[in-house]
Design an enzyme around this catalytic site. Structure first.
Site, PDB file in Angstrom:
ATOM      1  N   LEU A 125       0.833  -1.201   0.000  1.00  0.00           N
ATOM      2  CA  LEU A 125       0.000   0.000   0.000  1.00  0.00           C
ATOM      3  C   LEU A 125       0.869   1.254   0.000  1.00  0.00           C
ATOM      4  O   LEU A 125       0.642   2.184  -0.772  1.00  0.00           O
ATOM      5  CB  LEU A 125      -0.922  -0.017   1.239  1.00  0.00           C
ATOM      6  CG  LEU A 125      -1.760   1.235   1.498  1.00  0.00           C
ATOM      7  CD1 LEU A 125      -2.786   1.451   0.383  1.00  0.00           C
ATOM      8  CD2 LEU A 125      -2.505   1.118   2.842  1.00  0.00           C
ATOM      9  N   ALA A 130       2.907   8.434  -0.054  1.00  0.00           N
ATOM     10  CA  ALA A 130       1.587   8.021   0.456  1.00  0.00           C
ATOM     11  C   ALA A 130       1.781   6.951   1.518  1.00  0.00           C
ATOM     12  O   ALA A 130       1.820   5.759   1.222  1.00  0.00           O
ATOM     13  CB  ALA A 130       0.704   7.501  -0.676  1.00  0.00           C
ATOM     14  N   SER A 132       0.818   7.470   5.664  1.00  0.00           N
ATOM     15  CA  SER A 132      -0.413   7.702   6.441  1.00  0.00           C
ATOM     16  C   SER A 132      -1.533   8.149   5.509  1.00  0.00           C
ATOM     17  O   SER A 132      -2.684   7.735   5.645  1.00  0.00           O
ATOM     18  CB  SER A 132      -0.183   8.802   7.485  1.00  0.00           C
ATOM     19  OG  SER A 132       0.876   8.461   8.333  1.00  0.00           O
ATOM     20  N   TRP A 156       8.870   0.509   1.465  1.00  0.00           N
ATOM     21  CA  TRP A 156       8.849  -0.152   2.769  1.00  0.00           C
ATOM     22  C   TRP A 156       8.085  -1.463   2.744  1.00  0.00           C
ATOM     23  O   TRP A 156       7.325  -1.726   3.671  1.00  0.00           O
ATOM     24  CB  TRP A 156       8.156   0.712   3.835  1.00  0.00           C
ATOM     25  CG  TRP A 156       8.429   2.157   3.862  1.00  0.00           C
ATOM     26  CD1 TRP A 156       7.554   3.156   3.594  1.00  0.00           C
ATOM     27  CD2 TRP A 156       9.663   2.791   4.244  1.00  0.00           C
ATOM     28  NE1 TRP A 156       8.157   4.369   3.765  1.00  0.00           N
ATOM     29  CE2 TRP A 156       9.447   4.175   4.164  1.00  0.00           C
ATOM     30  CE3 TRP A 156      10.915   2.315   4.630  1.00  0.00           C
ATOM     31  CZ2 TRP A 156      10.437   5.095   4.460  1.00  0.00           C
ATOM     32  CZ3 TRP A 156      11.898   3.237   4.925  1.00  0.00           C
ATOM     33  CH2 TRP A 156      11.651   4.603   4.838  1.00  0.00           C
ATOM     34  N   THR A 158       7.325  -5.062   3.450  1.00  0.00           N
ATOM     35  CA  THR A 158       7.746  -6.219   4.238  1.00  0.00           C
ATOM     36  C   THR A 158       7.642  -7.474   3.370  1.00  0.00           C
ATOM     37  O   THR A 158       6.651  -7.623   2.641  1.00  0.00           O
ATOM     38  CB  THR A 158       6.838  -6.350   5.492  1.00  0.00           C
ATOM     39  OG1 THR A 158       6.974  -5.164   6.254  1.00  0.00           O
ATOM     40  CG2 THR A 158       7.216  -7.560   6.337  1.00  0.00           C
ATOM     41  N   ILE A 337      16.390  -1.661  33.731  1.00  0.00           N
ATOM     42  CA  ILE A 337      16.541  -2.632  34.825  1.00  0.00           C
ATOM     43  C   ILE A 337      17.812  -3.463  34.637  1.00  0.00           C
ATOM     44  O   ILE A 337      18.450  -3.866  35.610  1.00  0.00           O
ATOM     45  CB  ILE A 337      15.269  -3.519  34.936  1.00  0.00           C
ATOM     46  CG1 ILE A 337      14.100  -2.666  35.458  1.00  0.00           C
ATOM     47  CG2 ILE A 337      15.497  -4.740  35.834  1.00  0.00           C
ATOM     48  CD1 ILE A 337      12.752  -3.357  35.478  1.00  0.00           C
ATOM     49  N   GLU A 363       1.506  -0.314   9.743  1.00  0.00           N
ATOM     50  CA  GLU A 363       0.052  -0.583   9.751  1.00  0.00           C
ATOM     51  C   GLU A 363      -0.726   0.570  10.380  1.00  0.00           C
ATOM     52  O   GLU A 363      -1.718   0.365  11.082  1.00  0.00           O
ATOM     53  CB  GLU A 363      -0.257  -1.949  10.377  1.00  0.00           C
ATOM     54  CG  GLU A 363       0.376  -3.047   9.531  1.00  0.00           C
ATOM     55  CD  GLU A 363      -0.319  -4.370   9.531  1.00  0.00           C
ATOM     56  OE1 GLU A 363      -1.501  -4.427   9.897  1.00  0.00           O
ATOM     57  OE2 GLU A 363       0.326  -5.347   9.133  1.00  0.00           O
TER      58      GLU A 363
END
Ligand code: CAA
Ligand code: FAD
Length: 379
Positions: A125, A130, A132, A156, A158, A337, A363
């Site tokens: 997409l 394009a 967001s 991008w 995946t 920690i 996403e």
């Protein structure tokens, strides 16, 4: 909503936990370091049915519910978020999209091998301009009669290089805006389809993120998903479920980091007693555990709504928003920690901290989840 898991759900969780310990943990630091795609591990996950978990057995899937999917995603992501993002994209974007909106021809040809884990899929997409703003698609799919002529660039992606099947969103009728967008199925190797170089990333470095270029790719009309102009609705509906997968991934990163910090706090001694005897550390652990539980409940609620065919878009956005913010916070605290040991690779928490960041971005960023949630509230 039932707070007890079924026998089957518990078995799936245990199988994912065992796989993560036995197959993903060895080599996870090296794969991260060298950006190595977990190809062998994916093959095994496919054979075990984790790549098409929720697909109907009729199409080669496991026929499991979304709750089981959340449990499996949490366990895999505790150890290796680079592997779990492949599981998430294949299950909840590619397989889901094809099973729910594809026709019989598309299901037989593309869904069955994807659900069996014989091949991997990608969902395309985002573009350079394009992300967001997903309706601003610049990739064009011109209607040529029997086929679409596809031109443009996706960013991008995946599984960009390791996939064989790609669902590509593109604009056909620009005058119609988002109502002119289509979703097309592409195969690797189609003439004019090239995969760009691999991105060098902060986190999920074992996953395979690439840009994709399309130059006059001829995509048969038979490969369009749904009616002409259905592509944007397809993407939005599919992402509703995808966000449950990423929420569960974030949950896993958070609980993985928390478990490491809890164990470490019992072993490491300062000022003559274990770290876990210092109240400041106890309070950190209490905050971490509380937020992780809240994130888990949001993930399970979204999955439960999906399993019961009830609207779940806003619930999945809430789960993704909260779980990803929790992953980031908890992973930072887990490093704290661990002190200096947390800053080196051998202790795993620095990787989980780097991996956590992407869950707030892909996403739909956290800001986009707030848009989705608030629009639902105000509608
Ligand atoms: N279901 C059905 N239709 C939906 C919908 C949904 N969930 N959400 C929106 N729509 C419809 C709207 O109803 C509208 O149609 P109508 O005009 O006919 O009513 C149309 O889509 C456009 O919607 P908006 O007017 O709300 O559009 P917008 O430009 O304001 O943007 C947005 C909406 C929610 C912000 C959307 O653009 C969005 O989700 N952006 C984020 C994109 C994203 O999540 N990308 C992820 C890429 S995949 C990925 O990242 C994978 C990975 O990393 C692993
Ligand atoms: P932009 O949209 O430019 O946003 C930049 C910043 O502005 C963000 O903080 C955003 O929240 C904020 N912002 C933008 N608009 C608004 C607004 N209206 N209100 C408030 N804040 C706003 N995409 C795919 O299609 N398939 C994939 O498989 C995939 N995998 C990915 C894997 C990785 C590792 C990465 C990094 C990205 C991947 N993506 C994928 C793309 C991802 O979905 C986008 O990066 C994401 O949607 C954000 O888009 P952008 O990067 O263009 O940022």
């Amino acid at each position: 909503m039932n707070f007890e898991y079924t026998e089957e759900q518990l078995m799936i969780r245990q199988a994912a936990r065992d796989f993560a310990q036995n197959e993903l943990k060895p080599g996870v630091i090296e794969r991260d370091e060298h950006q190595t795609f977990p190809a062998e591990q994916m093959k095994k996950l496919g054979e075990l049915g984790f790549l098409g978990m929720m697909v109907s057995p009729q199409y080669g899937g496991g026929g499991m519910d979304a709750i089981s999917y959340v449990l499996a995603m949490e366990e895999l992501s505790k150890i290796d978020a680079s592997a779990s993002v492949v599981v998430s994209v294949n299950n909840s974007l590619v397989c889901y999209g094809l099973e729910h909106y594809g026709n019989e021809f598309q299901k037989e040809k593309y869904l069955v091998p994807l659900a069996k884990g014989e091949v991997i899929g990608a969902f395309c997409l985002s573009e350079p301009e394009a992300g967001s703003d997903a309706t601003s698609q610049r990739t064009t799919a011109v209607d040529m009669g029997d086929y679409y002529l596809l031109n443009g660039t996706k960013n991008w992606i995946t599984n960009g290089n390791s996939a064989s099947t790609y669902i590509v969103i593109a604009q056909t009728h620009s005058e119609k805006g988002h109502k002119g967008i289509n979703a097309l199925i592409l195969e690797k190797g189609m003439e004019g389809f090239t995969v760009g170089p691999k991105e060098n990333k902060m986190g999920i470095r074992g996953s395979d993120t690439h840009s994709l270029m399309f130059t006059d790719v001829k995509v048969p009309k038979a490969n369009r998903i749904g009616e002409d102009g259905f592509g944007f609705t397809f993407a939005m509906k599919t992402l509703e479920g995808g966000r449950i997968g990423i929420a569960a991934q974030a949950l896993g990163i958070a609980s993985g980091a928390y478990e490491l910090a809890l164990n470490y706090s019992k072993e490491r001694k300062t000022f003559g007693k274990p770290l876990s005897d210092h109240q400041a550390i106890q309070f950190k652990l209490a905050d971490m555990a509380t937020e992780i539980d809240a994130a888990r409940l949001l993930c399970l609620r979204a999955a439960w709504l999906k399993d019961h065919d009830m609207p779940y878009g806003s619930a999945s956005a809430m789960a993704k928003l909260f779980a990803s913010e929790t992953a980031m916070k908890v992973a930072v605290e887990a490093v704290q920690i661990h002190g200096g040991y947390g800053f080196v690779k051998d202790y795993h928490v620095e990787r989980l901290m780097r991996d956590a960041k992407i869950t707030q971005i892909y996403e739909g960023t956290s800001e986009i989840q707030k848009i989705v949630i608030s629009r639902e509230l105000l509608k």
